[in-house]
Design an enzyme around this catalytic site. Structure first.
Site, PDB file in Angstrom:
ATOM      1  N   LYS A   4       0.844  -1.204   0.000  1.00 11.64           N
ATOM      2  CA  LYS A   4       0.000   0.000   0.000  1.00 11.64           C
ATOM      3  C   LYS A   4       0.876   1.250   0.000  1.00 11.64           C
ATOM      4  O   LYS A   4       0.616   2.205  -0.734  1.00 11.64           O
ATOM      5  CB  LYS A   4      -0.926  -0.006   1.226  1.00 11.64           C
ATOM      6  CG  LYS A   4      -2.055  -1.018   1.077  1.00 11.64           C
ATOM      7  CD  LYS A   4      -2.775  -1.316   2.379  1.00 11.64           C
ATOM      8  CE  LYS A   4      -3.773  -2.456   2.170  1.00 11.64           C
ATOM      9  NZ  LYS A   4      -4.389  -2.931   3.396  1.00 11.64           N
ATOM     10  N   GLN A  64      -4.367  -1.333   9.567  1.00 14.50           N
ATOM     11  CA  GLN A  64      -4.289  -2.694   9.035  1.00 14.50           C
ATOM     12  C   GLN A  64      -4.869  -3.695  10.039  1.00 14.50           C
ATOM     13  O   GLN A  64      -4.489  -3.679  11.211  1.00 14.50           O
ATOM     14  CB  GLN A  64      -2.820  -3.035   8.716  1.00 14.50           C
ATOM     15  CG  GLN A  64      -2.628  -4.375   8.043  1.00 14.50           C
ATOM     16  CD  GLN A  64      -3.263  -4.451   6.657  1.00 14.50           C
ATOM     17  OE1 GLN A  64      -3.133  -3.538   5.851  1.00 14.50           O
ATOM     18  NE2 GLN A  64      -3.965  -5.527   6.380  1.00 14.50           N
ATOM     19  N   ASP A  69     -11.212   2.774   4.097  1.00 15.20           N
ATOM     20  CA  ASP A  69     -11.505   1.338   4.047  1.00 15.20           C
ATOM     21  C   ASP A  69     -13.011   1.075   4.015  1.00 15.20           C
ATOM     22  O   ASP A  69     -13.445  -0.036   3.746  1.00 15.20           O
ATOM     23  CB  ASP A  69     -10.907   0.636   5.281  1.00 15.20           C
ATOM     24  CG  ASP A  69      -9.683  -0.198   4.921  1.00 15.20           C
ATOM     25  OD1 ASP A  69      -9.528  -0.530   3.731  1.00 15.20           O
ATOM     26  OD2 ASP A  69      -8.903  -0.505   5.828  1.00 15.20           O
TER      27      ASP A  69
END
Ligand SMILES: NC(=O)c1ccc[n+]([C@@H]2O[C@H](COP(=O)([O-])OP(=O)(O)OC[C@H]3O[C@@H](n4cnc5c(N)ncnc54)[C@H](OP(=O)(O)O)[C@@H]3O)[C@@H](O)[C@H]2O)c1
Length: 297
Positions: free
Chosen positions: A57, A101, A124
């Site tokens: 990422k 994460q 997200d």
């Protein structure tokens, strides 16, 4: 007799590459206006798979000209410390998107942490406000894997409108939001959606009705040819590492679909790796650019 032609392989790597190029141009245009999209990537602990995801990422941000802010906390960091960091990032105008994460270490309450992210920076799409907006058909950050599935379908010419989409899996990160997304009265949606799970009775009878079948189960090669209708479009979200002595690493990745058999019946199918996976990261970048644009309004 001519040999039966194989299915179309829906190449997610290729499509994500096109999307990333489009985003690169958008980022360059934003930067000429003095706005550089910024993504904070927070990693807690040293889970090897998470480290790989986070690295990729951060690298994709760099390739696109998006600023990435790395925050690595030790596995024993307290939830309080993580929440304080999120509060700081929520208030930082250079940070347009925040990604924590997952999975988080066991001593942390994952939902409480994700809920602490400002919905305006929730790239997200896991925050209940964005989930609710998605369900209501309002402008929302859509979680990245479902958005990637939709993008693959529409860009490869398989508009879900009027189609029967059967999704196997009802997780909060894939199955449920994908169902919400594809049932919307909106472009790229308008599907009739059936969601199946481990309590579903006579699963194969349902999956065989699918024009578009999505597997998000987490069980290697679960969907076999007998569960698929001739001519169906098959999207395999699964990523499973299975032992393989012929590989140097001793393992290989397979999806939730038994590819070889299903490919003989499907009209089109995503491979694993190289299908949905690369799209997820492209959608994260798209959400980050979107967040920067919205912040500038
Ligand atoms: N490509 C990507 O970027 C990406 C992103 C996210 C996830 N994934 C992969 O996608 C897969 C699914 O992930 P997830 O997070 O959604 O998994 P999850 O949270 O474990 O959910 C799995 C779902 O599958 C259902 N299921 C399990 N066994 C079943 C069975 N025998 N019959 C019918 N349904 C069954 C479960 O039903 P119940 O609800 O009844 O338990 C659950 O709803 C995994 O392989 C994961 O690695 C890939």
């Amino acid at each position: 007799m001519p040999a039966k032609r194989g299915p179309r392989i829906i190449d997610g790597k290729k499509t994500s590459g096109i999307i990333l190029e489009e985003l690169k141009a958008e980022v360059a245009a934003l930067r000429t206006k003095g706005v550089q999209p910024g993504l904070a990537v927070v990693l807690v602990g040293e889970d090897p798979a998470s480290q790989v995801y986070v690295r990729s990422k951060r690298k994709t941000c760099a390739d696109l000209g998006i600023a990435s802010f790395s925050h690595d906390l030790p596995a024993n960091a307290t939830e309080k410390r993580l929440l304080a960091l999120i509060a700081k990032l929520n208030a930082d105008p250079k940070v347009h998107g925040i990604l924590v994460q997952v999975p988080l270490p066991k001593h942390m309450d994952e939902q409480r942490v994700l809920n602490a992210i400002s919905p305006d920076k929730d790239v997200d799409g896991f925050h209940p406000v964005n989930v609710g907006r998605l369900l209501n058909g309002e402008e929302a950050f859509v979680s990245c894997t479902p958005a990637g599935c939709q993008e693959l379908l529409t860009r490869w010419g398989y508009d879900p409108a009027g189609k029967h989409v059967v999704i196997v899996g009802r997780s909060n990160i894939v199955g449920k939001p994908l169902a919400a997304l594809l049932m919307q009265k909106a472009k790229g949606a308008n599907a009739t959606v059936t969601v199946c799970h481990s309590r579903t009775k006579n699963l194969a009878a349902l999956t065989r009705q699918a024009d578009i079948l999505v597997a998000a189960i987490g069980v290697p090669e679960f969907v076999t040819a007998r569960m698929v209708r001739e001519g169906a479009v098959v999207i395999d979200v699964g990523v499973n590492r299975i032992p393989d002595a012929t590989k140097k690493s001793g393992a290989r990745l397979v999806g939730d679909v038994a590819f070889a058999g299903v490919a003989k019946k499907a009209r089109a199918i995503t491979p694993v790796p190289g299908g949905v996976g690369p799209m997820t990261i492209a959608m994260l970048m798209r959400n980050t650019v979107l967040a920067a644009k919205r912040a500038g309004k």
